[in-house]
Scaffold this active site. Structure first.
Site, PDB file in Angstrom:
ATOM      1  N   ARG A  85       0.836  -1.200   0.000  1.00  0.00           N
ATOM      2  CA  ARG A  85       0.000   0.000   0.000  1.00  0.00           C
ATOM      3  C   ARG A  85       0.870   1.248   0.000  1.00  0.00           C
ATOM      4  O   ARG A  85       1.758   1.409   0.817  1.00  0.00           O
ATOM      5  CB  ARG A  85      -0.890  -0.003   1.247  1.00  0.00           C
ATOM      6  CG  ARG A  85      -1.584   1.300   1.562  1.00  0.00           C
ATOM      7  CD  ARG A  85      -2.730   1.572   0.605  1.00  0.00           C
ATOM      8  NE  ARG A  85      -3.316   2.865   0.872  1.00  0.00           N
ATOM      9  CZ  ARG A  85      -4.322   3.074   1.708  1.00  0.00           C
ATOM     10  NH1 ARG A  85      -4.858   2.075   2.357  1.00  0.00           N
ATOM     11  NH2 ARG A  85      -4.798   4.289   1.871  1.00  0.00           N
ATOM     12  N   ARG A  94      -6.055   1.427  -4.604  1.00  0.00           N
ATOM     13  CA  ARG A  94      -5.165   0.909  -3.562  1.00  0.00           C
ATOM     14  C   ARG A  94      -5.135  -0.617  -3.550  1.00  0.00           C
ATOM     15  O   ARG A  94      -6.135  -1.263  -3.858  1.00  0.00           O
ATOM     16  CB  ARG A  94      -5.544   1.463  -2.188  1.00  0.00           C
ATOM     17  CG  ARG A  94      -6.899   1.141  -1.687  1.00  0.00           C
ATOM     18  CD  ARG A  94      -7.953   2.246  -1.676  1.00  0.00           C
ATOM     19  NE  ARG A  94      -7.625   3.615  -1.858  1.00  0.00           N
ATOM     20  CZ  ARG A  94      -7.591   4.522  -0.882  1.00  0.00           C
ATOM     21  NH1 ARG A  94      -7.823   4.193   0.356  1.00  0.00           N
ATOM     22  NH2 ARG A  94      -7.328   5.777  -1.145  1.00  0.00           N
ATOM     23  N   ASP A  97      -6.815  -1.617   1.745  1.00  0.00           N
ATOM     24  CA  ASP A  97      -7.279  -0.635   2.705  1.00  0.00           C
ATOM     25  C   ASP A  97      -7.876  -1.397   3.884  1.00  0.00           C
ATOM     26  O   ASP A  97      -8.746  -2.252   3.673  1.00  0.00           O
ATOM     27  CB  ASP A  97      -8.390   0.176   2.014  1.00  0.00           C
ATOM     28  CG  ASP A  97      -8.590   1.544   2.613  1.00  0.00           C
ATOM     29  OD1 ASP A  97      -7.797   1.939   3.488  1.00  0.00           O
ATOM     30  OD2 ASP A  97      -9.543   2.220   2.186  1.00  0.00           O
ATOM     31  N   ASP A  99      -9.742  -0.553   7.403  1.00  0.00           N
ATOM     32  CA  ASP A  99     -10.309   0.515   8.231  1.00  0.00           C
ATOM     33  C   ASP A  99     -10.836  -0.054   9.536  1.00  0.00           C
ATOM     34  O   ASP A  99     -11.632  -1.005   9.522  1.00  0.00           O
ATOM     35  CB  ASP A  99     -11.476   1.188   7.498  1.00  0.00           C
ATOM     36  CG  ASP A  99     -11.015   2.034   6.314  1.00  0.00           C
ATOM     37  OD1 ASP A  99      -9.883   2.544   6.369  1.00  0.00           O
ATOM     38  OD2 ASP A  99     -11.789   2.160   5.350  1.00  0.00           O
TER      39      ASP A  99
END
Ligand code: ROI
Length: 170
Positions: A85, A94, A97, A99
């Site tokens: 990344r 990307r 990711d 989160d």
């Protein structure tokens, strides 16, 4: 040891997204003092933000963890980096990711971390996989995932069939 259930959203639209998500989940399951307690199906979704990028694959997992939220964040960022990344243009493509969507019922406002994740409530590619693994979950403010999902803009989410064996295509 105090453990909380944390929910992590996963997304990728580069370099074999399905494999990115699968190997990220293996890495999450291997974190210290942490176990994987739920894993959603994967979804294909149109990009939110600039449209000149590939579709995303999204999913979510539930972790039972003794790691403090900021240490968990460090680990998520380490896994993102190990997946190549790079922090490029805002809302750009990307490889991975991760989160931190929810951390127990905690509300966190620190310079590095805001939980519940601020975009959680208006993104179907986050809400739907979360709903799959935690159908009766509510945010710390009492709003249920079910209600939020019903009000969320539709982004053409498409559930992917589980695949077995080596994954080659997108
Ligand atoms: N769009 C979709 N559909 N899925 C994502 O995971 C995603 N992640 C992002 C941006 C670029 C905002 N758009 C996305 O970071």
């Amino acid at each position: 040891m105090n453990r909380v259930t944390a929910y992590v959203g996963l997304g990728s639209n580069l370099e074999n997204p399905l494999r990115q998500l699968a190997t990220a989940i293996t890495a999450l399951a291997a974190l210290p003092d942490t176990s994987l307690v739920a894993q959603s199906p994967f979804y294909r979704s149109r990009p939110v933000g600039p449209q000149d990028q590939p579709d995303f694959v999204n999913g979510a997992v539930g972790l039972s963890t003794g790691l403090p939220a900021l240490i968990l964040l460090d680990e998520l960022q380490r896994i993102e980096k190990s997946h190549g990344r790079e922090r490029g243009r805002r809302w750009g493509p990307r490889t991975l990711d991760l989160d931190l969507l929810l951390y127990g019922h905690e509300i966190i406002h620190s310079p590095r971390l805001v939980v519940p994740h601020p975009e959680l409530t208006n993104r179907d590619f986050v809400l739907q996989p979360l709903l799959d693994i935690a159908p009766s979950l509510a945010l710390p403010d009492g709003r249920t995932l079910e209600d939020l999902r019903a009000q969320c803009p539709d982004n053409g989410l498409h559930r992917l069939e589980p695949r077995h064996g080596p994954q080659t295509g997108p």
